[in-house]
Design an enzyme around this catalytic site. Structure first.
Site, PDB file in Angstrom:
ATOM      1  N   GLU A 211     -15.112 -22.567  -1.373  1.00 53.46           N
ATOM      2  CA  GLU A 211     -16.015 -21.764  -0.651  1.00 53.46           C
ATOM      3  C   GLU A 211     -17.385 -22.185  -0.040  1.00 53.46           C
ATOM      4  O   GLU A 211     -17.977 -23.225  -0.561  1.00 53.46           O
ATOM      5  CB  GLU A 211     -16.877 -20.475  -1.607  1.00 53.46           C
ATOM      6  CG  GLU A 211     -15.670 -19.507  -2.179  1.00 53.46           C
ATOM      7  CD  GLU A 211     -16.390 -18.497  -3.126  1.00 53.46           C
ATOM      8  OE1 GLU A 211     -17.597 -18.181  -3.008  1.00 53.46           O
ATOM      9  OE2 GLU A 211     -15.770 -17.997  -4.088  1.00 53.46           O
TER      10      GLU A 211
ATOM     11  N   GLU B 238     -16.354 -18.889 -10.211  1.00 53.10           N
ATOM     12  CA  GLU B 238     -17.779 -18.995 -10.245  1.00 53.10           C
ATOM     13  C   GLU B 238     -18.160 -18.652 -11.913  1.00 53.10           C
ATOM     14  O   GLU B 238     -18.915 -17.711 -12.259  1.00 53.10           O
ATOM     15  CB  GLU B 238     -18.627 -18.258  -9.336  1.00 53.10           C
ATOM     16  CG  GLU B 238     -18.369 -18.868  -7.980  1.00 53.10           C
ATOM     17  CD  GLU B 238     -19.283 -18.093  -7.125  1.00 53.10           C
ATOM     18  OE1 GLU B 238     -20.005 -17.047  -7.257  1.00 53.10           O
ATOM     19  OE2 GLU B 238     -19.940 -18.447  -6.072  1.00 53.10           O
TER      20      GLU B 238
HETATM   21  C1  BGP Z   1     -19.474 -16.173  -4.179  1.00 53.03           C
HETATM   22  C2  BGP Z   1     -18.250 -15.210  -4.565  1.00 53.03           C
HETATM   23  C3  BGP Z   1     -17.435 -14.801  -3.176  1.00 53.03           C
HETATM   24  C4  BGP Z   1     -18.449 -14.719  -1.889  1.00 53.03           C
HETATM   25  C5  BGP Z   1     -19.517 -15.308  -1.834  1.00 53.03           C
HETATM   26  C6  BGP Z   1     -20.544 -15.018  -0.622  1.00 53.03           C
HETATM   27  O1  BGP Z   1     -20.497 -15.851  -5.190  1.00 53.03           O
HETATM   28  O2  BGP Z   1     -17.252 -16.178  -5.053  1.00 53.03           O
HETATM   29  O3  BGP Z   1     -16.698 -13.687  -3.622  1.00 53.03           O
HETATM   30  O4  BGP Z   1     -18.516 -13.359  -1.801  1.00 53.03           O
HETATM   31  O5  BGP Z   1     -20.074 -15.570  -3.185  1.00 53.03           O
HETATM   32  O6  BGP Z   1     -21.197 -13.989  -1.352  1.00 53.03           O
HETATM   33  P1  BGP Z   1     -21.569 -12.786  -0.573  1.00 53.03           P
HETATM   34  O7  BGP Z   1     -20.523 -12.093  -0.429  1.00 53.03           O
HETATM   35  O8  BGP Z   1     -22.451 -11.943  -1.441  1.00 53.03           O
HETATM   36  O9  BGP Z   1     -22.375 -13.202   0.684  1.00 53.03           O
END
Ligand code: BGP
Length: 489
Positions: free
Chosen positions: A388, A193
């Site tokens: 993701e 990201e």
């Molecule tokens: C993205 C990241 C991941 C993961 C995901 C979910 O931004 O790449 O690391 O965490 O978000 O977000 P969160 O864990 O805040 O729910």
């Protein structure tokens, strides 16, 4: 006449995705140095507000923590102890039928201070063990080089990615792991990201904005991310020199943005926000800064300092494929409409009346994933990888130990349906790694209760629990999705 595409290709890479700082734990074991995530404290949602995030850290706070003046808790230091449970966890991923498993290498396990002359052998050996375990089950590793885990000493000594010298430290780290694992890993991602830098320079690049009081956050972020663009291209060059059949991808948090009305001003604002998001893939895929950014830089007093050769390196070494995260879509309005709608840490926008929201206020939009896939395909024409996607939700353990998560199955089913529609639309989709196949520490809130997994982990927001792993209903559901290559949802 081309044959109509029916569904996912036979070698479609089904799996799950994690990040070292959210699963490993063992934050100070076997020579690992501290990283930026180890400084992110837990703030209860009552204090923080469920829609708010806790990720940013100041230079003074870091020094206070290191001097033992602070008594906070840092859930990412312990994760879910994947470091000691990896064999058990990988066996569960194998039971699910994973073809691929996305993980990150914790940079400060390999170079504890980031600028060390020699790598830490115990750190290198840990990932040899993990890759060997995956190999036992024919699971391909998909490895992220940097997933919000900048070595803390690079922040303290250089102010992270704001200092150009970090390019050299990163390429040395990349060359070390490419060489060490050249026979075990063929899929690599450079920066997770990469666009998050402009929202949280500390998270994205270990940059302490409070050390640069005379510069705007945008100025700092775009300068730091330029260094990451150069480093990503140099790493891509190195990967192709060291690993014969390597595939290197960029990684974007795709924030598909819609106009709230058909008012042309809303259309223009949505187009602008989409450009600001796709700027990062434009650079890493097309190999040059897009012209629309010149106006944005000029109007926001941003000057990106480049060195001779930077543009040539970025042009000469673009990525082989595009990977991205997708959780939600965003809606923007220029008509003074402002709702308290949480987005990812990236942006909130306004309520989309046609969409439901998650327990954390993220707007659930499966068709937005098809829109995003078609946008990427039409803009770049390169292979795509969803690395993701998932639903963070509260889960309940019943008296008999079972965990019923129909809401998670519903979310994933609807998104996979739209992926299939996109494939029928002609999109070249390599694979899909659901975020958090095993419950882990939330990136933006450091909570454990924001669960994504097919596998439940017994640990609460305060770090109490046995860490025992158990299967939710979604475990068998996803196992069947993979077994039928996405035919049975
Ligand atoms: C993205 C990241 C991941 C993961 C995901 C979910 O931004 O790449 O690391 O965490 O978000 O977000 P969160 O864990 O805040 O729910």
């Amino acid at each position: 006449m081309a044959k109509a595409i029916k569904g996912f290709k036979p070698d479609f890479l089904w799996g799950g995705a994690t990040a070292a700082n959210q699963v490993e734990g063992a934050y100070d074991k076997d020579g690992k140095g501290l990283n930026t995530a180890d400084m992110v404290k837990y703030i209860p949602k009552e204090e923080r507000g469920i829609h708010n995030f806790s990720m940013d850290v100041t230079a003074d706070y870091i020094e206070d923590v290191l001097a033992g003046k602070v008594d906070d808790r840092y859930p990412k230091r312990d994760g879910i102890d994947f470091y000691h449970h990896y064999k058990e966890d990988i066996a569960l991923f194998a039971e699910l039928g994973f073809k691929v498993f996305r993980l990150s290498i914790n940079w400060s396990r390999i170079f504890p201070n980031g600028d060390d002359a020699e790598p830490n052998e115990a750190g290198l050996q840990f990932y040899d063990n993990v890759f060997d375990e995956l190999k036992k089950y024919d699971i391909e590793p998909l490895v992220t080089l940097s997933h919000y885990e900048t070595p803390l000493e690079l922040s303290r000594k250089y102010n992270g990615w704001y200092d150009r010298r970090v390019i050299g430290f990163f390429t040395k780290y990349a060359e070390t792991v490419f060489t060490r694992y050249k026979d075990k890993v063929k899929y690599w991602l450079t920066f997770n990201e990469i666009n998050v830098m402009t929202h949280s320079p500390y998270t994205g690049g270990g940059v302490l904005v409070d050390k640069l009081p005379n510069k705007t956050k945008d100025q700092i972020a775009y300068q730091a991310v330029h260094h990451q663009f150069v480093a990503s291209s140099l790493a891509t060059k190195l990967a192709h020199e060291i690993i014969p059949d390597v595939q290197v991808g960029c990684m974007l948090a795709r924030m598909e943005t819609y106009p709230h009305t058909n008012n042309p001003d809303d259309i223009l604002e949505a187009q602008h926000q989409n450009d600001l998001n796709l700027f990062f893939t434009d650079v890493q895929v097309k190999g040059e800064y897009p012209s629309y950014m010149n106006r944005y830089f000029a109007e926001n007093n941003i000057t990106v300092e480049k060195e001779t050769g930077d543009d040539e390196i970025i042009k000469q070494y673009p990525v082989d494929f595009i990977s991205f995260s997708y959780y939600m879509s965003v809606t923007v309005s220029t008509q003074g409409k402002h709702d308290e709608v949480a987005g990812n840490m990236i942006k909130g926008g306004v309520k989309n009346e046609y969409l439901e929201t998650s327990d954390w206020g993220w707007q659930i939009d499966p068709k937005g994933l098809r829109v995003a896939l078609r946008d990427f395909h039409n803009r770049y024409g390169k292979p795509l990888f969803i690395v993701e996607n998932g639903l963070g939700a509260f889960d309940k353990v019943e008296e008999d130990g079972s965990i019923h998560d129909p809401y998670r199955i519903d979310y994933l089913k609807k998104h996979i349906e739209q992926m299939k529609e996109a494939v029928k639309d002609g999109v070249d989709l390599m694979g899909y790694t659901a975020w958090g196949p095993i419950d882990l520490i939330s990136m933006s809130t450091s909570e454990m209760s924001k669960r994504y997994g097919f596998i439940y982990v017994d640990q609460d927001d305060d770090g109490n629990g046995t860490l025992n792993r158990s299967k939710k209903d979604s475990f068998d559901w996803y196992k069947n999705v993979i077994a039928t290559n996405g035919e049975e949802l």
